[in-house]
Design a protein around this motif. Structure first.
Motif, PDB file in Angstrom:
ATOM      1  N   GLY A 104       0.826  -1.195   0.000  1.00 12.97           N
ATOM      2  CA  GLY A 104       0.000   0.000   0.000  1.00 12.97           C
ATOM      3  C   GLY A 104       0.863   1.248   0.000  1.00 12.97           C
ATOM      4  N   GLY A 105       0.224   2.395  -0.050  1.00 11.28           N
ATOM      5  CA  GLY A 105       0.957   3.658  -0.025  1.00 11.28           C
ATOM      6  C   GLY A 105       1.750   3.870  -1.298  1.00 11.28           C
ATOM      7  N   THR A 106       2.735   4.763  -1.226  1.00 14.80           N
ATOM      8  CA  THR A 106       3.599   5.037  -2.371  1.00 14.80           C
ATOM      9  C   THR A 106       5.017   5.237  -1.897  1.00 14.80           C
ATOM     10  OG1 THR A 106       4.249   6.788  -3.936  1.00 14.80           O
ATOM     11  CG2 THR A 106       2.642   7.390  -2.262  1.00 14.80           C
ATOM     12  N   PHE A 107       5.929   4.448  -2.432  1.00 13.42           N
ATOM     13  CA  PHE A 107       7.314   4.559  -1.948  1.00 13.42           C
ATOM     14  C   PHE A 107       7.962   5.857  -2.444  1.00 13.42           C
ATOM     15  CE2 PHE A 107      10.852   3.787  -4.943  1.00 13.42           C
ATOM     16  CZ  PHE A 107      10.144   3.534  -6.122  1.00 13.42           C
ATOM     17  N   LEU A 108       7.367   6.475  -3.477  1.00 13.57           N
ATOM     18  CA  LEU A 108       7.851   7.797  -3.908  1.00 13.57           C
ATOM     19  C   LEU A 108       7.323   8.891  -2.988  1.00 13.57           C
ATOM     20  CD1 LEU A 108       7.620   7.742  -7.834  1.00 13.57           C
ATOM     21  CD2 LEU A 108       9.666   7.606  -6.402  1.00 13.57           C
ATOM     22  N   LYS A 109       6.437   8.531  -2.102  1.00 16.84           N
ATOM     23  CA  LYS A 109       5.810   9.474  -1.162  1.00 16.84           C
ATOM     24  C   LYS A 109       4.990  10.532  -1.906  1.00 16.84           C
ATOM     25  CE  LYS A 109       8.761   8.394   2.582  1.00 16.84           C
ATOM     26  NZ  LYS A 109       8.964   8.744   3.974  1.00 16.84           N
ATOM     27  N   SER A 110       4.125  11.140  -1.151  1.00 19.29           N
ATOM     28  CA  SER A 110       3.238  12.135  -1.723  1.00 19.29           C
ATOM     29  C   SER A 110       3.280  13.368  -0.824  1.00 19.29           C
ATOM     30  CB  SER A 110       1.818  11.581  -1.789  1.00 19.29           C
ATOM     31  OG  SER A 110       0.962  12.468  -2.451  1.00 19.29           O
ATOM     32  N   ALA A 111       2.849  14.493  -1.341  1.00 19.88           N
ATOM     33  CA  ALA A 111       2.811  15.709  -0.519  1.00 19.88           C
ATOM     34  C   ALA A 111       1.928  16.739  -1.201  1.00 19.88           C
ATOM     35  CB  ALA A 111       4.227  16.268  -0.327  1.00 19.88           C
ATOM     36  N   ARG A 112       1.408  17.610  -0.443  1.00 24.49           N
ATOM     37  CA  ARG A 112       0.728  18.774  -1.004  1.00 24.49           C
ATOM     38  C   ARG A 112       1.806  19.840  -1.228  1.00 24.49           C
ATOM     39  NH1 ARG A 112      -4.440  16.739  -1.390  1.00 24.49           N
ATOM     40  NH2 ARG A 112      -4.770  15.343   0.341  1.00 24.49           N
ATOM     41  N   SER A 113       1.654  20.639  -2.239  1.00 21.20           N
ATOM     42  CA  SER A 113       2.654  21.681  -2.485  1.00 21.20           C
ATOM     43  C   SER A 113       1.979  23.012  -2.813  1.00 21.20           C
ATOM     44  CB  SER A 113       3.563  21.274  -3.646  1.00 21.20           C
ATOM     45  OG  SER A 113       4.413  22.359  -3.992  1.00 21.20           O
ATOM     46  N   ASN A 114       2.081  23.950  -1.891  1.00 21.51           N
ATOM     47  CA  ASN A 114       1.550  25.291  -2.187  1.00 21.51           C
ATOM     48  C   ASN A 114       2.459  26.025  -3.164  1.00 21.51           C
ATOM     49  OD1 ASN A 114      -0.855  25.320  -0.724  1.00 21.51           O
ATOM     50  ND2 ASN A 114       0.294  25.588   1.200  1.00 21.51           N
ATOM     51  N   GLU A 115       3.745  25.689  -3.056  1.00 24.37           N
ATOM     52  CA  GLU A 115       4.711  26.365  -3.911  1.00 24.37           C
ATOM     53  C   GLU A 115       4.460  26.081  -5.390  1.00 24.37           C
ATOM     54  OE1 GLU A 115       8.632  25.612  -2.437  1.00 24.37           O
ATOM     55  OE2 GLU A 115       9.564  27.077  -3.786  1.00 24.37           O
ATOM     56  N   PHE A 116       3.986  24.864  -5.669  1.00 33.18           N
ATOM     57  CA  PHE A 116       3.747  24.505  -7.068  1.00 33.18           C
ATOM     58  C   PHE A 116       2.558  25.268  -7.640  1.00 33.18           C
ATOM     59  CE2 PHE A 116       2.630  21.597 -10.626  1.00 33.18           C
ATOM     60  CZ  PHE A 116       3.880  21.499 -11.226  1.00 33.18           C
TER      61      PHE A 116
ATOM     62  N   THR B 140       2.385  28.356  -7.482  1.00 28.46           N
ATOM     63  CA  THR B 140       2.914  29.654  -7.940  1.00 28.46           C
ATOM     64  C   THR B 140       3.759  29.452  -9.208  1.00 28.46           C
ATOM     65  OG1 THR B 140       5.001  29.477  -6.748  1.00 28.46           O
ATOM     66  CG2 THR B 140       3.114  30.342  -5.516  1.00 28.46           C
ATOM     67  N   PRO B 141       3.801  30.452 -10.079  1.00 23.63           N
ATOM     68  CA  PRO B 141       4.645  30.369 -11.279  1.00 23.63           C
ATOM     69  C   PRO B 141       6.106  30.152 -10.918  1.00 23.63           C
ATOM     70  CG  PRO B 141       3.174  32.276 -11.402  1.00 23.63           C
ATOM     71  CD  PRO B 141       3.016  31.719 -10.030  1.00 23.63           C
ATOM     72  N   GLU B 142       6.548  30.758  -9.806  1.00 24.98           N
ATOM     73  CA  GLU B 142       7.938  30.599  -9.396  1.00 24.98           C
ATOM     74  C   GLU B 142       8.233  29.135  -9.060  1.00 24.98           C
ATOM     75  OE1 GLU B 142       5.831  32.811  -7.936  1.00 24.98           O
ATOM     76  OE2 GLU B 142       6.481  34.467  -9.237  1.00 24.98           O
ATOM     77  N   GLY B 143       7.299  28.527  -8.310  1.00 23.74           N
ATOM     78  CA  GLY B 143       7.467  27.119  -7.950  1.00 23.74           C
ATOM     79  C   GLY B 143       7.550  26.251  -9.201  1.00 23.74           C
ATOM     80  N   ARG B 144       6.665  26.497 -10.109  1.00 25.46           N
ATOM     81  CA  ARG B 144       6.641  25.668 -11.320  1.00 25.46           C
ATOM     82  C   ARG B 144       7.894  25.879 -12.167  1.00 25.46           C
ATOM     83  NH1 ARG B 144       1.106  27.131 -10.855  1.00 25.46           N
ATOM     84  NH2 ARG B 144       1.328  28.793 -12.406  1.00 25.46           N
ATOM     85  N   LYS B 145       8.404  27.096 -12.119  1.00 28.88           N
ATOM     86  CA  LYS B 145       9.650  27.375 -12.839  1.00 28.88           C
ATOM     87  C   LYS B 145      10.798  26.540 -12.266  1.00 28.88           C
ATOM     88  CE  LYS B 145      12.364  29.743 -15.695  1.00 28.88           C
ATOM     89  NZ  LYS B 145      13.675  29.269 -15.257  1.00 28.88           N
TER      90      LYS B 145
END
Lengths: 328, 328, 328, 328
Positions: free
Chosen positions: A68-80, A82-87
């Motif tokens: 179960g779960g994900t070995f790559l792990k997961s997370a929420r990202s507020n930074e993503f 933003t355009p800066e985060g995506r850059k």
């Protein structure tokens, strides 16, 4: 002209779902099969921004299909958001030599991916994985079947104690906007009544249903309540309301909670995840982009990412009738 | 003119499958819902001949949805293959006031039902239940999904010991004519190779696949073999052949056998059985006869009993490719 | 004078058992707790000879407590049976700075450890782990409780199909010399008869027991047979003998095989393994050597390695009586 | 002079526990073995007062050993707390020809039985069954081992999602006065911290333990909290306190609730229940009365009912140390 794909990145994002590991494995091995590199991105979009990236080969994903779960792990990202985060994310992908991105998750994941795709002209392919089965464009999402089995097994246990004591149990299951888990697990567990977000039949129906159950000789009852039910009461208030309205019941409440997200995936979810993972790499290598891989009538299909995002009412009225009939 | 249906008989026949109880329950409760009587016939056609019949009401089927097997029991009946046997069966049904028969089982069950229908002009409706998923006219049969989970859980356990010892395991699963269980459970359990009745790739493919696995760094392997595989060798001979051809392997054989038929049904099978049971009673009351209830693209459908009998090659070449890719 | 212990080596050897990972984890974390180094030796004594050794810290063993098998892997080693092999092992341990060795396994493992201890004056502490529970000096071995649950769950599934068809099933379970698994799982699964290596009651008892069962109204039966039963017939011959002697039975055979070794360990086995792992490190740091850690009356104890090797007849006549009474 | 026992009554009372059915089955079959009648009393003492009694034979209890709950059902009875109620119960027992009573349950059950025995000079034998393992005079109660496995499996699922998201989970398990479930399941599930009723270490210990965990590189944590923990905060308040004190955690709460009482019993509980059921009938026929059957050092023993009632502190300090070490 289509750029040649030499390396594909893969990440999981949003709420985890059983079978995500099987999907990652299928992506990684499919890359190996096609002689293309594969980069695992840890902790979703946030890890991408923080350059938490690692090359994966066919052996990197051994013995994970059952977990179960994900070995790559997961997370929420507020930074993503933003355009800066995506850059930053884009720069990290380029630096890692990644030419396309496969994102495994739900509508939030796809919304981010779509924005990223448009902003940076970067190929993104989505794989739908969420226990809620609320993604448009696919019959099933990865994790849904496992969650149904987990819920049914839990209610089977509750049934043991309900039957032994002639009790009424209210069991809350996941589903803020969609009643798919509640309706299917409720039928599967033999629930006497099922409350789902798609219907607002009023609390009166519940009360009259309970009265009917009692008259028909039922000595114990299970009521399955989706988180987002429309009664206007939370499950504890509902229990009190029944108690004060009907009396004579020995009522208990059980909130199943987070156990519904975990567990070793069912065969259905493992196979689904394997198909979708293989299909996603096929799509990338085929030059497709801005799409989601789905399953429709047992065949792998592709739809636009926009389709995956817009949500869908999969409420099945026939199934509601089956629930009503089999709980008589 | 259509005779009014006042009582419906229900029986299970042939090999048992998880979810048969859920189907019986749905039939019984659907009868209660529609105000029609329901007669449970024990031990299949043989019990029908021996008049082993009992009226069932909605409460008769409480707490059985979670149980494997069939509480109505099943049996093979040579007597029902004779006109005399079928005549006795007909007389017993008339004496019990039964106007239509719902038979839950596989192609053998439907063959008997079809003969009976024609001979005695008696409405028969079939519900497909067999772990092999080899019935034409329905996407899924009751019990198949549960069997897949049972097999995958068993191979997960075998994987523990295979990994710990760097061993090669040959695991035999059910499927004399159809490889559906082997192919799906093999993908689900992460098998390195899968041998199915629909293909005869020769033993050379297996040997070269094992050599490739070793080269790619795999230290343990699982090979899933359907009962009816076309290698011309039984699983123990296969093990010996690999040993004598390749050497150096620590090979073990595991025949999963009858555990594959049992167990508490999965949510998928419980819901499928509930839908089909409700659909069967709908069909009977709708005046339909000589039909099988099936599921196609998630909708309940009806097809002729002949369709259910004729078998179908559901072999999915795309799935074979998924198996090849994900086991790289 | 007692040499100060700066680093402890740990290995698993012989047949794997569920809970071995929990034991390794407890050893590793206990070393971390006491500020002592810990070296994981892969593939048992063979890996020790081949210098397959890696330092482990508290985080190396995260998320393994729930997994079957052993991540350190196990292997048989003929080379360790020679003085030359043991000399290489000793040299590798010295080179790695290891001052004491904790060996997790069964009597074969302890025999090797004892020889090594004496030959090289090197502290060895054993932890008993085998599904057979046939080690003297401890009430329970790691893996036994899990195996019992695995067997009982498998027979529960077989019971579903046996009951549905009024069949007689012969089920072979592990136990070449000890009937502990057969006797306990047979009682737990409600078997009608149990054949174990410790008794030779003759096949006549079985036949008369079956006759009695039939007379008492039993319509299906499960007979649990330990691998090492004393009937003089293998399980298939036994089935034929019953068929030819009694007739009228629909007999099936199921050999549970290797699934009995795998699976996520039960809580009992995880706690037992944790206690024994902590106890083993305590013993090493306490200067004890040439001992096995065991559990007796719920307390961790130490006994000599010789005790662990000599085997023990744990046959419980009271339990045989319980089996006879509850299967009436 | 000892009255001859011709018929034994059996009931279950108080909270249900997995394995109660196995205990009833053993009592019923033991009566059949000894040629003594057996009367099943439904709904505990309340059913006894209402004369809800039925004769049971060996076949009445077929196929129940694998089922959770109690088919005799359980109930609380205020009426049995009055002399009038107990008089009615006595009259019903006499009318049914019952000469002795076996009561399966916890301390409340035994308190009622003891009172009844003294008031009416009627032989009562108790069998301890409760998931809490808080009965004095027996090492284990029926249902405890199964509950531990249920809790550990649930936390394994939660661990999947905790690891995927680097989260902190607080999981509430049963145990108002006894921490046995929390301590054992906490070790078994690899919990980072365990809060139990027997200790009041203050919330500071928890906070410093979390700080230490973080420093040691743990990215997710599970804290198991017994219902009756001594922090002075309920689990939701505890979550808020951690959040406001430490910050930076993504905290979730899960209350396992009633699933802990249900489920198919483990092999351990089935065998224990079989032993105790057989032992209870032995004791009755041996003229013993006013006693409880228990298990001590794997042997069936008898102690006075008073012993069973008085409760016992089974808190195991060694086990606490194991928890502290293995969670480092």
């Amino acid at each position: 002209m289509q750029k040649e794909i030499k390396k594909i990145g893969v990440l999981t994002s949003g709420g985890d779902a059983p079978g995500m590991n099987a999907a990652i494995r299928a992506v990684v091995r499919s890359c190996a099969y096609h002689g293309v590199g594969c980069a695992g991105i840890f902790r979703g979009y946030q890890g991408l921004i923080e350059n938490d990236i690692e090359d994966l080969d066919a052996r990197s994903v051994r013995n994970i299909i059952s977990r179960g779960g994900t070995f790559l792990k997961s997370a929420r990202s507020n930074e993503f958001k933003t355009p800066e985060g995506r850059k930053k994310a884009y720069d990290n992908l380029k630096a890692a030599g990644v030419d396309a991105l496969i994102v495994i998750g739900g509508d939030g994941t796809f919304t981010g991916g779509l924005l990223f795709e448009k902003e940076h002209d970067f190929p993104v392919v989505g794989i739908p994985a969420t226990i809620d089965n609320d993604i448009s464009g696919t019959d099933f999402t990865i994790g849904y079947d496992t969650a149904l089995n987990t819920v049914v097994e839990a209610i089977d246990k509750i049934r043991d104690t309900a039957s032994s004591h002639n009790r009424l149990f209210l069991v809350e299951v996941m589903g803020r906007d969609a009643g798919a888990i509640a309706l299917n697990s409720g039928i599967g567990a033999g629930a006497e009544e099922i409350l789902i977000p798609e219907e607002d039949e009023g609390i009166d129906r519940l009360i009259s249903s309970l009265k009917k159950s009692e008259k028909s000789g039922k000595t114990s009852s299970i009521i399955v309540v989706a988180e987002g039910d429309k009664s206007g009461k939370n499950i504890f208030e509902l229990a009190e309301f029944i108690d004060s309205t009907l009396g004579g019941y020995d009522i208990r409440v059980s909130v199943l909670g987070h156990i519904q997200r975990g567990g070793s995936p069912s065969c259905f979810d493992r196979v689904l995840a394997s198909k979708l993972g293989v299909g996603a790499v096929d799509a990338v290598l085929d030059g497709k982009r801005n799409i989601m891989i789905g399953i429709h009538h047992q065949k792998v299909i592709t739809v636009s990412l926009e389709t995956g995002i817009k949500g869908e009412d999969k409420f099945d009225r026939d199934l509601r009738r089956v629930a009503d009939i089999t709980s008589i």
